[in-house]
Design an enzyme around this catalytic site. Sequence first.
Site, PDB file in Angstrom:
ATOM      1  N   LYS A 115     -16.870 -16.057  20.361  1.00 15.38           N
ATOM      2  CA  LYS A 115     -16.450 -16.674  21.858  1.00 15.38           C
ATOM      3  C   LYS A 115     -14.784 -16.633  22.005  1.00 15.38           C
ATOM      4  O   LYS A 115     -13.955 -16.868  21.226  1.00 15.38           O
ATOM      5  CB  LYS A 115     -16.588 -18.393  22.153  1.00 15.38           C
ATOM      6  CG  LYS A 115     -16.372 -18.999  23.367  1.00 15.38           C
ATOM      7  CD  LYS A 115     -17.267 -20.087  23.488  1.00 15.38           C
ATOM      8  CE  LYS A 115     -16.875 -20.929  24.870  1.00 15.38           C
ATOM      9  NZ  LYS A 115     -17.126 -20.049  26.158  1.00 15.38           N
ATOM     10  N   HIS A 119     -19.239 -23.562  19.282  1.00 18.51           N
ATOM     11  CA  HIS A 119     -19.748 -22.178  19.576  1.00 18.51           C
ATOM     12  C   HIS A 119     -19.686 -21.288  18.830  1.00 18.51           C
ATOM     13  O   HIS A 119     -18.925 -21.156  17.523  1.00 18.51           O
ATOM     14  CB  HIS A 119     -18.849 -21.851  20.930  1.00 18.51           C
ATOM     15  CG  HIS A 119     -19.306 -22.565  22.084  1.00 18.51           C
ATOM     16  ND1 HIS A 119     -18.933 -23.694  22.465  1.00 18.51           N
ATOM     17  CD2 HIS A 119     -20.280 -22.133  22.982  1.00 18.51           C
ATOM     18  CE1 HIS A 119     -19.167 -24.161  23.764  1.00 18.51           C
ATOM     19  NE2 HIS A 119     -20.249 -23.314  23.995  1.00 18.51           N
ATOM     20  N   THR A 142     -18.792 -16.366  33.811  1.00 22.23           N
ATOM     21  CA  THR A 142     -17.797 -16.142  32.749  1.00 22.23           C
ATOM     22  C   THR A 142     -16.629 -17.574  32.795  1.00 22.23           C
ATOM     23  O   THR A 142     -16.492 -17.852  33.848  1.00 22.23           O
ATOM     24  CB  THR A 142     -16.831 -15.120  33.371  1.00 22.23           C
ATOM     25  OG1 THR A 142     -17.637 -13.749  33.187  1.00 22.23           O
ATOM     26  CG2 THR A 142     -15.723 -14.517  32.253  1.00 22.23           C
TER      27      THR A 142
HETATM   28  N1  LIG Z   1     -21.655 -20.483  32.413  1.00 26.16           N
HETATM   29  C1  LIG Z   1     -22.726 -20.391  31.490  1.00 26.16           C
HETATM   30  O1  LIG Z   1     -23.540 -21.110  31.521  1.00 26.16           O
HETATM   31  C2  LIG Z   1     -22.181 -19.486  30.405  1.00 26.16           C
HETATM   32  C3  LIG Z   1     -23.063 -19.352  28.982  1.00 26.16           C
HETATM   33  C4  LIG Z   1     -23.012 -18.408  28.243  1.00 26.16           C
HETATM   34  C5  LIG Z   1     -21.677 -17.903  28.392  1.00 26.16           C
HETATM   35  N2  LIG Z   1     -20.882 -18.005  29.351  1.00 26.16           N
HETATM   36  C6  LIG Z   1     -19.638 -17.387  29.189  1.00 26.16           C
HETATM   37  O2  LIG Z   1     -19.899 -15.967  29.798  1.00 26.16           O
HETATM   38  C7  LIG Z   1     -19.162 -14.851  29.357  1.00 26.16           C
HETATM   39  C8  LIG Z   1     -19.913 -13.855  28.610  1.00 26.16           C
HETATM   40  O3  LIG Z   1     -20.576 -14.441  27.507  1.00 26.16           O
HETATM   41  P1  LIG Z   1     -21.335 -13.485  26.500  1.00 26.16           P
HETATM   42  O4  LIG Z   1     -22.026 -14.331  25.417  1.00 26.16           O
HETATM   43  O5  LIG Z   1     -22.483 -12.767  27.280  1.00 26.16           O
HETATM   44  O6  LIG Z   1     -20.189 -12.533  25.931  1.00 26.16           O
HETATM   45  P2  LIG Z   1     -20.200 -11.385  25.286  1.00 26.16           P
HETATM   46  O7  LIG Z   1     -19.056 -10.827  24.633  1.00 26.16           O
HETATM   47  O8  LIG Z   1     -21.795 -10.901  24.603  1.00 26.16           O
HETATM   48  O9  LIG Z   1     -20.405 -10.090  26.751  1.00 26.16           O
HETATM   49  C9  LIG Z   1     -19.323  -9.923  27.511  1.00 26.16           C
HETATM   50  C10 LIG Z   1     -19.195  -8.506  27.815  1.00 26.16           C
HETATM   51  O10 LIG Z   1     -18.445  -8.261  28.972  1.00 26.16           O
HETATM   52  C11 LIG Z   1     -17.922  -6.996  28.781  1.00 26.16           C
HETATM   53  N3  LIG Z   1     -16.580  -6.745  29.460  1.00 26.16           N
HETATM   54  C12 LIG Z   1     -15.417  -6.594  29.064  1.00 26.16           C
HETATM   55  N4  LIG Z   1     -14.680  -6.351  30.180  1.00 26.16           N
HETATM   56  C13 LIG Z   1     -15.378  -6.060  31.113  1.00 26.16           C
HETATM   57  C14 LIG Z   1     -15.022  -5.666  32.511  1.00 26.16           C
HETATM   58  N5  LIG Z   1     -13.855  -5.535  32.956  1.00 26.16           N
HETATM   59  N6  LIG Z   1     -16.273  -5.774  33.553  1.00 26.16           N
HETATM   60  C15 LIG Z   1     -17.402  -5.977  32.902  1.00 26.16           C
HETATM   61  N7  LIG Z   1     -17.650  -6.346  31.670  1.00 26.16           N
HETATM   62  C16 LIG Z   1     -16.953  -6.340  30.762  1.00 26.16           C
HETATM   63  C17 LIG Z   1     -17.694  -6.731  27.284  1.00 26.16           C
HETATM   64  O11 LIG Z   1     -17.664  -5.353  26.883  1.00 26.16           O
HETATM   65  C18 LIG Z   1     -19.125  -7.435  26.814  1.00 26.16           C
HETATM   66  O12 LIG Z   1     -20.172  -6.410  26.725  1.00 26.16           O
HETATM   67  C19 LIG Z   1     -17.901 -15.763  28.530  1.00 26.16           C
HETATM   68  O13 LIG Z   1     -17.063 -16.135  29.201  1.00 26.16           O
HETATM   69  C20 LIG Z   1     -18.867 -17.136  27.969  1.00 26.16           C
HETATM   70  O14 LIG Z   1     -18.119 -18.001  27.732  1.00 26.16           O
HETATM   71  C21 LIG Z   1     -21.109 -18.704  30.302  1.00 26.16           C
END
Ligand SMILES: NC(=O)c1ccc[n+]([C@@H]2O[C@H](COP(=O)([O-])OP(=O)(O)OC[C@H]3O[C@@H](n4cnc5c(N)ncnc54)[C@H](O)[C@@H]3O)[C@@H](O)[C@H]2O)c1
Length: 238
Positions: free
Chosen positions: A139, A135, A76
Amino acid sequence: MKIALLGYGKMGQEIEKIALSRGHEIVLKIDINNQHENTAENLKKADVAIDFSIPSSAYPNIMKCFEADTPVVCGTTGWLEKYDEVTSYCQTHRKTLFYASNYSVGVNLFFALNKKLAQLMNSQTDYEVSMEEIHHIHKLDAPSGTAITLAEAIVENLDRKNQWELDRATKDDSLVISAVRQGEVPGTHSVTYDSAVDYLEIKHVAKSRKGFALGAVIAAEFSAGKTGFFSMNDVLNL
Ligand SMILES: NC(=O)c1ccc[n+]([C@@H]2O[C@H](COP(=O)([O-])OP(=O)(O)OC[C@H]3O[C@@H](n4cnc5c(N)ncnc54)[C@H](O)[C@@H]3O)[C@@H](O)[C@H]2O)c1
């Protein structure tokens, strides 16, 4: 390996597929609708937790994994105001955290290239540097965590830049990061050095989320059973 998924959105679901294909088991899936199951007791059942949730939940999720003594791999982004506190807690209390602003192998090679290019460009003062990240429109944070990692390396290695700013510079020595939100783009980052006679650009384009998900599962395999704070450099030996 038994894995807990904290966040079951686009990345959580992609990670699940890759983890299962590598012979792992998902023992806990936490998302917004089952927060009551996000307990230290449940987390203890996993060998490792993988958090890809939202910026405001990363910190509490990591601390809960620390409480459960379950190694946590965090992908995250957008929570870096807590980064120093979390990493120092991890080290002093002998917990396990793996953090990468980007888990793809290609991006981590790009990080190394970006650092080297900034070092080379330090004496080439005719070139003005700028960055762009693109992105998908869902996002939540801007600039991306990956863009911040790239920008920090430039600021560290290029004497004429002392900080980064989003979208426009208010100081001469600022590196500008343009953040573009477009369709369903999984992640594009470019660094450009522009002079009066030419420009030089390095660019990484993610074709899908698979590269991030595979890197996160590899990080989880690496972290299980270890103590300390780790990053992709520990896995890739960069
Ligand atoms: N480090 C990396 O390589 C990388 C790559 C892609 C995305 N990311 C990051 O990962 C994160 C998630 O990306 P995504 O594309 O899956 O987003 P997404 O919005 O599809 O998924 C996030 C999920 O987290 C859930 N959520 C909300 N509150 C929560 C809580 N308290 N506990 C657990 N889950 C909860 C949401 O309901 C949602 O289903 C973002 O911060 C994104 O920037 C990082």
